[in-house]
Structure formats: C-alpha cells, structure tokens
Design a protein around this motif. Structure first.
Motif, mmCIF file in Angstrom:
data_model
loop_
_atom_site.group_PDB
_atom_site.id
_atom_site.type_symbol
_atom_site.label_atom_id
_atom_site.label_comp_id
_atom_site.label_asym_id
_atom_site.label_seq_id
_atom_site.Cartn_x
_atom_site.Cartn_y
_atom_site.Cartn_z
ATOM 1 N N VAL A 86 67.962 48.906 -48.759
ATOM 2 C CA VAL A 86 67.856 49.555 -47.444
ATOM 3 C C VAL A 86 69.220 49.573 -46.747
ATOM 4 O O VAL A 86 69.629 50.585 -46.161
ATOM 5 C CB VAL A 86 66.816 48.794 -46.568
ATOM 6 C CG1 VAL A 86 66.993 49.103 -45.101
ATOM 7 C CG2 VAL A 86 65.407 49.135 -47.012
ATOM 8 N N THR A 87 69.945 48.454 -46.838
ATOM 9 C CA THR A 87 71.253 48.359 -46.180
ATOM 10 C C THR A 87 72.252 49.336 -46.795
ATOM 11 O O THR A 87 72.973 50.048 -46.076
ATOM 12 C CB THR A 87 71.792 46.912 -46.279
ATOM 13 O OG1 THR A 87 70.815 46.035 -45.732
ATOM 14 C CG2 THR A 87 73.101 46.757 -45.529
ATOM 15 N N LEU A 100 71.303 52.928 -45.702
ATOM 16 C CA LEU A 100 71.582 53.259 -44.298
ATOM 17 C C LEU A 100 73.077 53.239 -43.980
ATOM 18 O O LEU A 100 73.612 54.180 -43.389
ATOM 19 C CB LEU A 100 70.836 52.290 -43.371
ATOM 20 C CG LEU A 100 69.321 52.474 -43.284
ATOM 21 C CD1 LEU A 100 68.685 51.327 -42.498
ATOM 22 C CD2 LEU A 100 68.976 53.793 -42.614
ATOM 23 N N LEU A 159 65.059 45.913 -40.145
ATOM 24 C CA LEU A 159 64.389 46.096 -41.445
ATOM 25 C C LEU A 159 64.614 44.903 -42.375
ATOM 26 O O LEU A 159 63.674 44.419 -43.009
ATOM 27 C CB LEU A 159 64.883 47.388 -42.117
ATOM 28 C CG LEU A 159 64.442 48.690 -41.437
ATOM 29 C CD1 LEU A 159 65.075 49.898 -42.122
ATOM 30 C CD2 LEU A 159 62.927 48.826 -41.458
ATOM 31 N N LEU A 181 75.588 56.408 -43.321
ATOM 32 C CA LEU A 181 76.402 56.493 -42.092
ATOM 33 C C LEU A 181 77.867 56.788 -42.439
ATOM 34 O O LEU A 181 78.496 57.655 -41.815
ATOM 35 C CB LEU A 181 76.299 55.171 -41.321
ATOM 36 C CG LEU A 181 77.144 55.044 -40.060
ATOM 37 C CD1 LEU A 181 76.620 55.949 -38.959
ATOM 38 C CD2 LEU A 181 77.158 53.594 -39.575
ATOM 39 N N LEU A 232 68.971 48.922 -36.763
ATOM 40 C CA LEU A 232 67.877 49.246 -37.686
ATOM 41 C C LEU A 232 67.971 48.378 -38.946
ATOM 42 O O LEU A 232 66.948 47.880 -39.441
ATOM 43 C CB LEU A 232 67.933 50.742 -38.044
ATOM 44 C CG LEU A 232 66.774 51.288 -38.865
ATOM 45 C CD1 LEU A 232 65.447 51.064 -38.156
ATOM 46 C CD2 LEU A 232 66.969 52.788 -39.153
ATOM 47 N N VAL A 233 69.196 48.192 -39.459
ATOM 48 C CA VAL A 233 69.381 47.339 -40.642
ATOM 49 C C VAL A 233 68.928 45.910 -40.323
ATOM 50 O O VAL A 233 68.221 45.282 -41.119
ATOM 51 C CB VAL A 233 70.870 47.342 -41.099
ATOM 52 C CG1 VAL A 233 71.129 46.227 -42.110
ATOM 53 C CG2 VAL A 233 71.239 48.690 -41.711
ATOM 54 N N VAL A 284 72.382 52.212 -36.298
ATOM 55 C CA VAL A 284 72.125 51.946 -37.728
ATOM 56 C C VAL A 284 72.139 50.440 -37.995
ATOM 57 O O VAL A 284 71.278 49.919 -38.713
ATOM 58 C CB VAL A 284 73.168 52.682 -38.616
ATOM 59 C CG1 VAL A 284 73.132 52.161 -40.044
ATOM 60 C CG2 VAL A 284 72.903 54.183 -38.607
ATOM 61 N N MET A 285 73.085 49.724 -37.389
ATOM 62 C CA MET A 285 73.159 48.273 -37.606
ATOM 63 C C MET A 285 71.932 47.567 -37.020
ATOM 64 O O MET A 285 71.424 46.600 -37.600
ATOM 65 C CB MET A 285 74.445 47.709 -36.970
ATOM 66 C CG MET A 285 75.707 48.144 -37.679
ATOM 67 S SD MET A 285 75.715 47.639 -39.418
ATOM 68 C CE MET A 285 77.259 48.349 -39.965
#
Lengths: 241, 46
Positions: B15-16, B19, A107, B23, A103-104, A100-101
């Motif tokens: 977005v952050t 996401l 993006l 999580l 991807l962050v 996830v990190m």
C-alpha cells in the motif's frame, strides 16, 4: 543574503533546480538504507512478531502527516502576514503530500492493528484525530480547487489551515491528552524506557530521515510546478485579453 | 522469514509503495507537462 530573497519566484525556481537532485538522491539513499535494514536485517519483536517491520513505514508516514500540516501552517502565516506568493504555493504543494502520508499512516495502522489488536479500526483518540486530519487535508485541497481567484484561494485556505492546526496538534498529543485507547505512546522518545529497542531504533531513524528528505524534495518539485503553472496561467490570460 | 504475519507486513509495504510511488510519479509527470506548456507559450511570445 536574507531568506526572504527566495520569496522571489525566479530565484526560488533556480535554487530548486540546483538542489533538488541532491535532496532527492539523499532521500533515496536514506530510504534504501532504512527500509532494507529494517525489513531484512532486524529481528522479529518478541510480542508483535514480524509485524514490527511495519514501524519503518507507519511511524515516518505519521511523522510527516503531522509536520506537513505544521509546515503549511508556517507558510500560511507567512502568506497572511507578508503576502509572498511562493509561501502560499508551497503550502498548496505540500497538501497532497500530507494527505497521502496521512492515508499511509491510517492504512498501515489498520493493517498493523488487525493482527495485534484484533480490529482494523477503533474510535481511539489518536486514530480518530488522524482521520479528522485527513479530512482537513481533503478539504484544504478541495478549497484550492474550488476558488478561481488565486489570492482569494490562498487567503481562504490559509485560514482553513490555521483552524486545522488544532487537529494536527491533537493528532500528535491525543494519546497524552486523553490517556486512553488502544494506540501506544510515542515510538521515539528521549526517555530510554519508552523508546523502541536500539535494534529497531537505528533503521527507524534512517527511514524517518528518508521520509523527511522525500517530503522536502516533493515540496520543492511541486512548488516549482505551481510557480510555473501560475506564470503559464498569467501569460495565457494576457493573450486572451 | 515473515511467518504467519507475512500477508499483513507485505500488504502494508505494498500500500505504501503504491501510494507514495503514485505521488512521486504524478508529481514528476505534472512538473514535466507544466514546464513543456510554459516553454511553448514563452516561445510563441518570443
């Protein structure tokens, strides 16, 4: 008490229950201070304008993306050498957080790149190595899911993790190794000339500390879950047998 | 406050939050589910 005492799942679970609220609280505090300070109380950059505020999420996310894999590397080595189940489960627990990190970082980097570079994406060494790291994260997670026998899955994923560490290292040093591409060098440096200006640096440190503490809190929580899931599976298999 | 770059800055933060928030929420929910299931099995086994 030796650190290896916490390789005992019951002892590790008790430790997590004691420290998790404190780690999570510290993470929330640091994230709150860093992000609110950075977003509302820092000026725009003279060249990048308000897009500089993306630094408070992009840099910490990228930092965790690389170091989560490093943590998985250490846990995988411990599993391969000492066969402690908690270390294998900790590596498994960290992988989705690292994914996830990553991807962050990808993006937010793309969103930052569009107004500054004029493009969402460029096959730049830093960007490309991060994309490969993300694919490695997905492969690692998929491999854990694909293998039924837990110890075999831990062995195979540990080996994949060792191989993927090359790309985690490349992600960190791509800009220095190839010395080309659009991406700048490190935002944080001991060299005052290379470092970001103090006005951005201080809230950025809080944001990074917040992301690190959040990562630790999530790893503790998810590792405890994996330990419990493993025990649940063992009990259910015993009942079936 | 954010000027002409507002859509980019807000999109990055959005977005952050989506996401990382997802999580955290999914981790907490799975933790609660696994804990409840384990307690149930341990209770039935005495």
């Amino acid at each position: 008490m030796s650190i290896w005492a916490f390789a005992n799942p019951a002892r590790f679970t008790r430790l997590v229950s004691r420290i998790l609220p404190w780690v999570a609280g510290a993470a929330a505090l640091c994230l709150g201070v860093g992000l609110i300070w950075g977003f509302f109380f820092t000026p725009d950059d003279f060249r990048q304008g308000s897009t500089v505020k993306i630094i408070y999420i992009h840099v910490p996310a990228a930092f965790i993306a690389i170091n989560a894999w490093f943590m998985m590397f250490v846990m995988s080595l411990i599993w391969l050498i000492r066969r402690h189940h908690v270390s294998a489960l900790a590596a498994r627990a960290a992988a989705p957080i690292g994914a996830v990190m990553t991807l962050v970082a990808l993006l937010t980097g793309a969103i930052w790149g569009q107004p500054m570079w004029g493009t969402w994406w460029e096959w730049d060494p830093r960007l490309t190595s991060f994309l490969i790291l993300f694919v490695f994260y997905l492969g690692y997670i998929a491999l854990w899911q694909a293998v039924d026998e837990p110890d075999t899955a831990a062995d195979l994923t540990a080996i994949l993790c060792l191989v993927g560490s090359v790309f985690a290292l490349l992600s960190r040093y791509a800009v220095l190794i190839w010395n080309q591409g659009l991406h700048q060098g490190a935002s944080l440096s001991v060299d005052k000339e290379e470092n970001v200006a103090d006005v951005f640096y201080q809230p950025l440190l809080f944001a990074i500390a917040g992301f690190v503490l959040l990562f630790i809190a999530l790893v503790l929580l998810r590792t405890r879950t994996e330990i419990r899931a493993r025990r649940l599976r063992a009990l259910m298999l015993r009942e079936v047998a | 406050m954010l000027g002409q770059y507002a859509p980019f800055v807000l999109a990055a933060y959005g977005v952050t939050i989506l996401l990382v928030g997802g999580l955290v929420v999914s981790s907490v929910i799975r933790s609660a589910k696994v804990r409840a299931a384990l307690e149930k099995v341990e209770r039935t086994r005495g």
